[in-house]
Design a protein around this motif. Structure first.
Motif, mmCIF file in Angstrom:
data_model
loop_
_atom_site.group_PDB
_atom_site.id
_atom_site.type_symbol
_atom_site.label_atom_id
_atom_site.label_comp_id
_atom_site.label_asym_id
_atom_site.label_seq_id
_atom_site.Cartn_x
_atom_site.Cartn_y
_atom_site.Cartn_z
ATOM 1 N N UNK A 73 34.672 78.277 -8.160
ATOM 2 C CA UNK A 73 35.261 78.873 -9.362
ATOM 3 C C UNK A 73 34.186 79.201 -10.393
ATOM 4 N N UNK A 74 33.113 78.395 -10.406
ATOM 5 C CA UNK A 74 32.088 78.543 -11.448
ATOM 6 C C UNK A 74 30.903 79.406 -11.030
ATOM 7 N N UNK A 75 30.613 79.451 -9.737
ATOM 8 C CA UNK A 75 29.379 80.068 -9.269
ATOM 9 C C UNK A 75 29.666 81.284 -8.390
ATOM 10 N N UNK A 76 28.701 82.222 -8.367
ATOM 11 C CA UNK A 76 28.847 83.444 -7.577
ATOM 12 C C UNK A 76 28.380 83.271 -6.134
ATOM 13 N N UNK A 77 27.319 82.485 -5.922
ATOM 14 C CA UNK A 77 26.712 82.396 -4.595
ATOM 15 C C UNK A 77 27.527 81.507 -3.669
ATOM 16 N N UNK A 78 28.004 82.086 -2.570
ATOM 17 C CA UNK A 78 28.803 81.318 -1.610
ATOM 18 C C UNK A 78 28.043 81.061 -0.316
ATOM 19 N N UNK A 79 26.789 81.435 -0.286
ATOM 20 C CA UNK A 79 26.062 81.387 0.983
ATOM 21 C C UNK A 79 25.365 80.050 1.224
ATOM 22 N N UNK A 80 24.061 79.937 0.944
ATOM 23 C CA UNK A 80 23.316 78.730 1.324
ATOM 24 C C UNK A 80 23.971 77.467 0.764
#
Length: 247
Positions: A200-207
């Motif tokens: 919900x808070x952060x954009x990066x869903x990868x590493x």
């Protein structure tokens, strides 16, 4: 305790080897990489179930692998293949998204051991899990590359005398240390709701290291050194080196 193997990437850097086959099922020393990793999980007596999260493109590949692997195993253990629905690099969920997908779809409310399925190492996981359960805190497997140039390609860590994480930066240009996180994590069941908060808070869903970089500023996270050989299978050169070492 449950284990989650992250296997939903498309491994474009290994094309054409991975154009029609998932990276985790490439062979090292005559066996799929997944076999080497799952063999280590089978040593853990407290493990109740293994989830393998993959993409829609390679879902049937892993179902077939599961049938072959369990057909040879003497230990009765539940292994479930999860299809995250993605079909290309452009609509994939990312590693953190896949962790949350597994937690939600399987309603996981247990301690969770998370590994990347291209993470090939020699060390047993017994001491890692024992340490994690003793501390009942998030625990990150780390490795000393002894070369800052190489370390800059990974999540770089630092820690205090109690092995509490004091620094984590994903792929820094100027690493503080040569210690890196190696996509091996233990999350107590009390931590699992934090993945939803992160997304919900952060954009990066990868590493998955991005989650650790966010988490350690909010609560104690510890590290555990993994010794022996380690190969992050990300290129043909590393795959060949792993074949030579394990062979």
């Amino acid at each position: 305790m449950r284990a989650l193997l992250l296997s939903a990437g498309y491994a474009t850097r290994l094309y054409p080897l991975t154009l029609n086959q998932p990276k985790a099922l490439l062979t090292v020393a005559g066996q799929p990489i997944m076999n080497h990793i799952t063999d280590k999980l089978l040593e853990l007596s407290g493990l109740d179930e293994i989830y393998v999260v993959t993409n829609h493109k390679f879902y049937t590949h892993f179902v077939e692998w599961k049938e072959r692997y369990l057909g040879k195993s003497t230990r009765k253990l539940v292994v479930e293949i999860l299809d995250d629905g993605s079909t290309t690099e452009h609509n994939r969920l990312g590693a953190i998204g896949d962790i949350q997908f597994a937690i939600e779809s399987k309603k996981i409310e247990d301690d969770l051991l998370v590994l990347a399925s291209d993470n090939l190492f020699c060390s047993s996981l017994l001491s890692f899990v024992d340490e994690a359960k003793t501390k009942n805190k998030p625990l990150v497997g780390i490795y000393n590359l002894k070369d800052k140039r190489l370390a800059s390609k990974y999540g770089v860590v630092n820690f205090d005398e109690n092995r509490k994480l004091t620094y984590f930066e994903e792929k820094p240009e100027n690493p503080q240390t040569t210690w890196v996180a190696m996509a091996l994590y233990f999350f107590p069941k009390t931590i699992l709701t934090a993945f939803k908060t992160y997304l919900k808070e952060q954009q990066n869903t990868d590493q998955p290291g991005r989650f650790i970089q966010w988490l350690y500023t909010k609560q104690d996270v510890y590290v555990w050194e993994i010794s022996g050989l380690w190969f992050d299978i990300g290129s043909k050169e590393v795959l060949e080196a792993a074949n030579q070492a394990f062979g």
